[in-house]
Write a protein that holds these residues in place. Structure first.
Motif, mmCIF file in Angstrom:
data_model
loop_
_atom_site.group_PDB
_atom_site.id
_atom_site.type_symbol
_atom_site.label_atom_id
_atom_site.label_comp_id
_atom_site.label_asym_id
_atom_site.label_seq_id
_atom_site.Cartn_x
_atom_site.Cartn_y
_atom_site.Cartn_z
ATOM 1 N N PHE A 119 0.837 -1.205 0.000
ATOM 2 C CA PHE A 119 0.000 0.000 0.000
ATOM 3 C C PHE A 119 0.868 1.250 0.000
ATOM 4 C CE2 PHE A 119 -2.166 3.461 2.184
ATOM 5 C CZ PHE A 119 -3.314 3.554 1.425
ATOM 6 N N LYS A 147 7.040 8.933 -3.377
ATOM 7 C CA LYS A 147 8.022 9.591 -2.501
ATOM 8 C C LYS A 147 8.265 8.810 -1.213
ATOM 9 C CE LYS A 147 6.274 13.948 -2.608
ATOM 10 N NZ LYS A 147 5.617 14.237 -3.867
ATOM 11 N N VAL A 148 7.207 8.222 -0.697
ATOM 12 C CA VAL A 148 7.336 7.470 0.557
ATOM 13 C C VAL A 148 7.380 5.983 0.206
ATOM 14 C CG1 VAL A 148 6.241 6.958 2.767
ATOM 15 C CG2 VAL A 148 6.052 9.257 1.798
ATOM 16 N N THR A 149 8.378 5.287 0.715
ATOM 17 C CA THR A 149 8.444 3.855 0.395
ATOM 18 C C THR A 149 8.346 3.007 1.662
ATOM 19 O OG1 THR A 149 10.848 3.970 0.481
ATOM 20 C CG2 THR A 149 9.852 4.130 -1.700
ATOM 21 N N VAL A 150 7.707 1.867 1.511
ATOM 22 C CA VAL A 150 7.549 0.946 2.633
ATOM 23 C C VAL A 150 8.776 0.047 2.702
ATOM 24 C CG1 VAL A 150 6.142 -0.913 3.585
ATOM 25 C CG2 VAL A 150 5.057 0.963 2.346
ATOM 26 N N GLU A 151 9.434 0.068 3.840
ATOM 27 C CA GLU A 151 10.633 -0.767 4.020
ATOM 28 C C GLU A 151 10.251 -2.155 4.535
ATOM 29 O OE1 GLU A 151 14.298 0.611 4.013
ATOM 30 O OE2 GLU A 151 13.049 1.535 2.453
ATOM 31 N N SER A 152 9.351 -2.177 5.500
ATOM 32 C CA SER A 152 8.942 -3.470 6.039
ATOM 33 C C SER A 152 7.574 -3.356 6.696
ATOM 34 C CB SER A 152 9.965 -3.965 7.061
ATOM 35 O OG SER A 152 10.023 -3.062 8.142
ATOM 36 N N VAL A 153 6.874 -4.478 6.736
ATOM 37 C CA VAL A 153 5.549 -4.529 7.341
ATOM 38 C C VAL A 153 5.606 -5.550 8.460
ATOM 39 C CG1 VAL A 153 3.094 -4.928 6.943
ATOM 40 C CG2 VAL A 153 4.520 -4.035 5.102
ATOM 41 N N ASP A 154 5.110 -5.143 9.614
ATOM 42 C CA ASP A 154 5.149 -6.036 10.766
ATOM 43 C C ASP A 154 3.711 -6.204 11.238
ATOM 44 O OD1 ASP A 154 5.483 -7.253 13.162
ATOM 45 O OD2 ASP A 154 6.497 -5.580 14.148
ATOM 46 N N LYS A 155 3.124 -7.316 10.804
ATOM 47 C CA LYS A 155 1.699 -7.487 11.070
ATOM 48 C C LYS A 155 1.470 -8.880 11.613
ATOM 49 C CE LYS A 155 -2.697 -6.782 8.938
ATOM 50 N NZ LYS A 155 -3.464 -5.960 8.075
ATOM 51 N N ASN A 156 0.727 -8.955 12.692
ATOM 52 C CA ASN A 156 0.456 -10.245 13.283
ATOM 53 C C ASN A 156 -0.679 -10.934 12.532
ATOM 54 O OD1 ASN A 156 -0.014 -12.428 14.889
ATOM 55 N ND2 ASN A 156 0.328 -11.301 16.786
ATOM 56 N N ASP A 171 -0.247 7.681 -1.617
ATOM 57 C CA ASP A 171 -0.225 8.648 -2.701
ATOM 58 C C ASP A 171 -0.517 7.963 -4.046
ATOM 59 O OD1 ASP A 171 -0.051 11.216 -3.511
ATOM 60 O OD2 ASP A 171 2.108 11.451 -3.159
ATOM 61 N N ASN A 222 -5.700 2.547 6.122
ATOM 62 C CA ASN A 222 -5.247 2.907 4.780
ATOM 63 C C ASN A 222 -6.203 3.870 4.079
ATOM 64 O OD1 ASN A 222 -3.042 1.318 5.196
ATOM 65 N ND2 ASN A 222 -3.635 -0.314 3.776
#
Ligand SMILES: Cc1cc2nc3c(=O)[nH]c(=O)nc-3n(C[C@H](O)[C@H](O)[C@H](O)COP(=O)(O)OP(=O)(O)OC[C@H]3O[C@@H](n4cnc5c(N)ncnc54)[C@H](O)[C@@H]3O)c2cc1C
Ligand SMILES: Nc1ncnc2c1ncn2[C@@H]1O[C@H](COP(=O)(O)O)[C@@H](O)[C@H]1O
Lengths: 322, 248
Positions: free
Chosen positions: A68, A181-190, A71, A96
């Motif tokens: 996700f 412009k904004v990037t997701v480095e990692s997702v930490d979701k249970n 932008d 989101n």
């Protein structure tokens, strides 16, 4: 001219909130003699939306949108709204959706009303009812722009089936570099836990539970009910539970079918955030605790005795009613 | 680094909410106003950047003269300058337009706003501002580190967290987690004295039109009495939840 609805997916599956926003959009479409167009990204089965009143799905299949990005997603919705000449857009109030809605509003120069709890009144202008002062009040707001964005509060309208023939059309929006412009480095979701936002039932613990070592009481009850776990503010401030579990006026809002509060006094800031829940149950050993004034059902008793019993009884109930 | 913290002036969290003028206006009678809690976390994080990384911190609010005690409090906590945009805040779009103008003129690197104000719960001003400015935007931000021109942030998502990277300039919608509750500062006497001497610039509004209008308020219907169930009779609770409330 149709109503555009953003139907969110997670790992290819539609979220329940997507069926709710689709049902809501269909109800507006019926009032205004129009149709519902949904926009879905990387869905396994977009045709599922036909069951909830959607006539057309703009389906985006794009690896670039696997993670996700508010932008980029706002750009997708903007293009869809323009192409389909939609001047009413409906989204849920998931984290989101709340992230992208204000960006979309500026893209489309649209008025945006968040936390909407009822169908718009369209006879004279365009009025929506929304919550304000963190559920302590309602506010009727007129959206005065040509294009209107509605953020529908979770569980305020419900899911309504309305089977229609649905047309699936591939949609290939342009996603500019500018929107990345904004990037997701990692997702930490249970993944094995139900989130507060998606849960039908939330079991919440307060300072009355004495310490983090006692949280198995909350967790066992939550597991039995397939519920999310939550807590009061001091509990997360003291580090007994993660910040993400803090609910209330300054924490996460809760609008579930059932909210069970264990060892929570019911301070005004706590109640404000959970009041939108349909049924509230309180377990507290102090009959004077303010929560009893806000709850539907209550047990005056020691959580350490009541909660394990309740969990056992519910297990039996579930086994008998499966 | 130049930081702008956007402060919304809101009723204290314990306020009784009432309305006047035929339920069209919020009744401010006897209401104590505070810095929006989400903004207070952001302001405190900004003070950290000031102390550790030599940032300058301005605060801005869109509001009439009655909001001045609230921004003075932000100065007392340690902000360097305050800006009051002299108009009544009417809707999120209008407020974002005003703040974006000030943010652009001031060439701020980082704009910290709150996830939402606890009065109208719009949850829109920071995102709109970012889009108007063409800056990056991170919402529900619970951790923010700045290294040179790079920002690393954590945002809360439904059921977890996400780590994000971006460049300045940046707008965030912040909340608890940016700093801990115990890091919040109550202004001391010295801070309050110094705040009196700090500049509070009143600037004219661009006066853009609104896109939404709050017409009428109402309060939820009063709740019925709680049904108490004996601790020895939990089956009754289960029966009520199943047959009466249809909640299980
Ligand atoms: C600006 C501001 C914002 C705030 N925002 C929030 C918010 O968003 N969410 C929030 O939750 N709070 C918020 N608060 C805090 C709020 O005012 C209360 O302090 C907090 O909700 C109290 O948490 P609690 O009920 O867990 O603890 P307590 O008030 O200490 O209550 C504990 C309860 O447990 C009961 N108890 C004790 N032992 C047992 C037992 N053995 N069995 C059963 N019951 C037992 C007690 O009778 C008591 O009622 C905010 C406060 C401020 C000032
Ligand atoms: N009148 C205002 N003046 C300055 N900042 C504001 C104002 N209203 C909202 N904001 C900022 O925008 C955030 C989100 O507000 P809202 O979109 O109104 O829920 C707040 O936490 C503030 O940081």
């Amino acid at each position: 001219m149709s109503i555009l609805v953003y139907t969110e997916t997670e790992n290819g599956k539609f979220k329940k909130a997507s069926f709710e926003v689709a049902s809501y959009a269909k109800a507006i479409a019926d009032k205004t003699d129009s149709k519902v167009t949904a926009i879905a990204v990387n869905a396994d089965d977009p045709s599922e939306l036909g069951k909830y009143g959607v006539s057309k799905v703009l389906h985006v299949n794009n690896e670039e949108l696997a993670k996700f990005n508010a932008d980029s997603y706002a750009a997708v919705l903007t293009e869809a709204a323009k192409q389909e000449l939609c001047n009413t857009i409906v989204l849920s109030q998931s984290a989101n959706a709340k992230y992208l809605a204000p960006l979309l509003a500026v893209n489309l120069e649209a008025g945006y009303a968040s936390n909407v709890v009822d169908l718009p009144i369209t006879e004279n202008g365009f009025m929506v009812k929304r919550t304000a002062f963190t559920n302590k009040a309602f506010n009727e707001t007129e959206i005065t722009t040509d294009t209107k964005i509605i953020g529908l509060s979770t569980n305020s309208f419900g899911v309504h089936e309305n089977s229609l023939e649905v047309e699936i059309s591939n949609f290939e929006p342009t996603i500019s570099e500018e929107s990345k412009k904004v990037t997701v480095e990692s997702v930490d979701k249970n993944k094995d836990k139900v989130s507060i936002a998606d849960a039908e039932v939330v079991v919440s613990g307060g300072r009355g539970l004495k310490g983090p070592e006692n949280w198995h009481l909350v967790e066992n009850l939550a597991d039995t009910l397939n519920a999310a776990t939550a807590c009061s503010k001091p509990v997360s401030d003291m580090g007994w539970r993660p910040h993400g579990e803090h609910v209330g006026q300054t924490g996460k809002p809760v609008a579930t079918n059932l909210y069970i509060a264990i060892g929570i006094s019911g301070a005004i800031q706590h109640l404000a955030g959970i009041n939108a829940s349909k049924t509230k149950v309180v377990i507290n050993n102090d009959p004077e605790a303010p929560f009893f004034k806000a709850a539907d059902y209550g047990i005056v008793g020691d959580a350490f005795e009541v909660v394990p019993k309740l969990t056992e009884k519910l297990k039996e109930f579930k086994a008998n009613n499966a | 680094m130049k930081i702008l913290v956007c402060i919304s002036h809101v009723p204290d969290t314990t306020s009784k909410i009432n309305f006047t003028e035929g339920d069209t206006k919020f009744d401010t009678n006897g209401v104590q106003f505070i810095i929006n809690p989400n903004d207070e976390f952001g302001l405190t994080r900004a003070m950290w950047f000031k102390e550790k990384q030599g940032a300058s911190v301005d605060v801005a609010t869109v509001g009439l003269k009655d909001t001045e005690p609230t921004i003075r409090k932000a100065l007392a906590i340690g902000a360097d300058n305050a800006i009051r945009i002299d108009t009544a805040p009417l809707d999120g779009y209008q407020v974002a337009t005003e703040l974006a103008k000030v943010a652009k003129e001031g060439e701020y690197d980082l704009i910290i706003a709150g996830r939402e104000s606890i009065d109208y719960n719009g949850g829109m001003v920071p995102g709109m501002m970012a889009k108007m400015l063409g800056y990056g935007f991170i919402n529900t931000c619970v951790s923010l580190e700045i290294d040179g021109n790079t920002a690393t942030a954590i945002r809360e998502i439904d059921g977890g967290k996400e780590t994000l990277k971006t460049n300045l300039p940046l707008v965030i919608g912040g909340q608890k987690g940016l700093v801990e509750e115990s890091d919040l500062k109550i202004p001391n006497m010295r801070g309050i004295m110094m705040a009196r001497k700090k500049p509070l610039n009143v600037v004219e509004a661009v006066g853009d039109k609104v896109s939404t209008e709050a017409k009428k308020f109402s309060k939820p219907a009063p709740k019925g009495e709680v049904k108490l169930v004996d601790a020895e009779n939990i089956d009754e609770l289960i029966d009520l939840l199943h047959n009466e409330a249809k909640a299980i």
